[in-house]
Scaffold this motif. Structure first.
Motif, PDB file in Angstrom:
ATOM      1  N   HIS A 144      -6.800  -2.886   1.945  1.00 20.28           N
ATOM      2  CA  HIS A 144      -5.460  -3.414   1.704  1.00 20.28           C
ATOM      3  C   HIS A 144      -5.166  -4.541   2.695  1.00 20.28           C
ATOM      4  O   HIS A 144      -5.608  -4.487   3.846  1.00 20.28           O
ATOM      5  N   HIS A 147      -4.460  -4.294   6.377  1.00 17.81           N
ATOM      6  CA  HIS A 147      -5.563  -3.789   7.206  1.00 17.81           C
ATOM      7  C   HIS A 147      -6.683  -4.818   7.372  1.00 17.81           C
ATOM      8  O   HIS A 147      -7.182  -5.040   8.458  1.00 17.81           O
ATOM      9  N   PRO A 184       0.774  -1.238   0.000  1.00 16.27           N
ATOM     10  CA  PRO A 184       0.000   0.000   0.000  1.00 16.27           C
ATOM     11  C   PRO A 184       0.804   1.287   0.000  1.00 16.27           C
ATOM     12  O   PRO A 184       0.248   2.329  -0.253  1.00 16.27           O
ATOM     13  N   ASP A 193      -4.511   4.799   6.538  1.00 12.30           N
ATOM     14  CA  ASP A 193      -3.416   5.219   5.651  1.00 12.30           C
ATOM     15  C   ASP A 193      -3.704   6.576   5.020  1.00 12.30           C
ATOM     16  O   ASP A 193      -2.962   7.033   4.153  1.00 12.30           O
ATOM     17  N   HIS A 225      -9.699   0.174   5.474  1.00  9.55           N
ATOM     18  CA  HIS A 225      -9.754  -0.060   4.026  1.00  9.55           C
ATOM     19  C   HIS A 225      -9.289  -1.465   3.690  1.00  9.55           C
ATOM     20  O   HIS A 225      -8.950  -2.237   4.574  1.00  9.55           O
ATOM     21  N   HIS A 232      -6.176   6.786  -2.018  1.00  8.77           N
ATOM     22  CA  HIS A 232      -5.288   5.679  -1.634  1.00  8.77           C
ATOM     23  C   HIS A 232      -6.039   4.358  -1.801  1.00  8.77           C
ATOM     24  O   HIS A 232      -5.473   3.355  -2.202  1.00  8.77           O
TER      25      HIS A 232
HETATM   26 ZN   LIG Z   1      -3.392   1.075   2.499  1.00  9.78          ZN
END
Ligand SMILES: [Zn+2]
Length: 352
Positions: free
Chosen positions: A98, A101, A2, A219, A96, A200
């Motif tokens: 990714h 996470h 990320p 993030d 989110h 992002h």
């Molecule tokens: Zn991220």
């Protein structure tokens, strides 16, 4: 993954009120009822993610979960048997989609028979991306990266690595609870506002508690790292950098400067508005440098030196290319750059 490389020398004066980060499986209380934990990540440049346990009545609400790794399961088991013991996990919120996470969300929600809460686009996009695991690299992806200037060796690397996303994510829960931008959530005694950002990831969730003066920023705002903002082959004409810049400005309007920011990487800090300004300024400088480079037509891979301090190796090529195209598409969106496709399908960008 990320994040882009650490940007040293971001000059703004941020304050880091906590000395030592918690060891894996340990916790530090950073505000009343908010514990800071860390999970390990396998990347040398980024070896941790911060996750948060919020006291929620008799139990815990966890925010973010770590990547699917044997280490992460062990770290959670240690935390749940130690620091967090005595209270059940009632809910898992993900900022989110990714893998660092959301990677262990399916494992945690199944272990504790509770639900995943996140925004709709994060949930749906994650389901879409994990479904790529086991598929061959699509010709759209090959065309996209060839068009960016990649050679055959880089394209082979892309094909061989395709589908890696799903390997870092434990099977997602088959249902979830949607969180909507602006929604107010009750977590224990406290009210939290959902603040959504874009760029992002498609619908990134931050959580703001005005009473505690705390912002869980995911993030969306990191103190020492510039979050990766990339264009991907699924949407070659996307303009995530404009969305990112708008989101940073919008957070500055919505969230006061006096919050303690709890970011997903690095350490909790104070100085939100200064950091938002610096992030915006940094991208504007990079946009100006890329624009400068385009006196002669160039491909996406030819402007790396305007964006990155380090040489881009094959491992970072996908992220660097995505980020490069994000800056180029932003300049196209502003009407100051155009892209022309040559007979070989390669895009050449030029200043207007
Ligand atoms: Zn991220």
């Amino acid at each position: 993954m990320p994040l882009a490389a650490t940007e040293p020398g971001a000059g703004e004066a941020l304050i880091y009120p906590f000395g030592v980060a918690p060891a894996a499986g340990q916790a530090v209380e950073v505000a009343p009822g908010i514990l800071w934990l860390r999970m390990r990540l396998p990347m040398p440049a980024l070896n941790h993610i911060n996750v948060w346990a919020l006291q929620d009545g008799e139990g815990w609400t966890l925010v973010d979960t770590g990547m699917q790794l044997r280490d992460t399961a062990a770290d959670w088991q240690n935390a749940l048997a130690g620091t967090l013991a005595g209270r059940p996990v009632l809910r898992v919120i993900c900022t989110h989609m990714h893998p660092d996470h959301i990677g262990m969300a399916g494992w945690l929600t199944r272990q504790h028979d509770c639900r995943l809460w996140t925004t709709r686009l994060e949930y749906v996009t994650c389901r879409m991306l994990v479904a790529d695991t086991g598929r061959e690299a699509p010709s759209d992806g090959v065309r996209f990266y060839r068009g960016s200037g990649w050679d055959d060796e880089a394209l082979e690397h892309y094909k061989a690595r395709f589908g890696g996303f799903g390997k870092a994510v434990y099977t997602l829960p088959d249902s979830y609870r949607r969180i909507i931008d602006g929604e107010e959530l009750a977590i224990g005694e406290r009210r939290w506002h959902a603040v959504v950002g874009r760029g992002h990831s498609p619908e990134h969730l931050c959580l703001h508690c005005p009473e505690l003066k705390v912002l869980i920023s995911g993030d969306q705002v990191l103190p020492r790292i510039t979050s990766n903002v990339s264009v991907f082959p699924t949407e070659p004409d996307a303009n995530p950098l404009s969305e990112w810049l708008e989101s940073l400005a919008s957070i500055k309007r919505q969230v006061p400067d006096d919050v303690l920011v709890l970011p997903s990487h690095n350490e909790p800090f104070r100085g939100l508005h200064a950091r938002l300004d610096a992030l915006i300024e940094g991208h504007e400088e990079r946009l100006a440098r890329v624009h400068q480079e385009l006196a002669q037509p160039k491909r996406a891979i030819d402007v790396f030196s305007a964006l990155f301090r380090r040489r881009v190796g094959v491992e970072m090529l996908g992220m660097a290319t995505g980020e490069s195209i994000a800056h180029l598409n932003c300049l196209i969106g502003r009407g100051v750059v155009a892209g022309d496709v040559d007979a070989a399908g390669v895009v050449w960008y030029r200043r207007l």
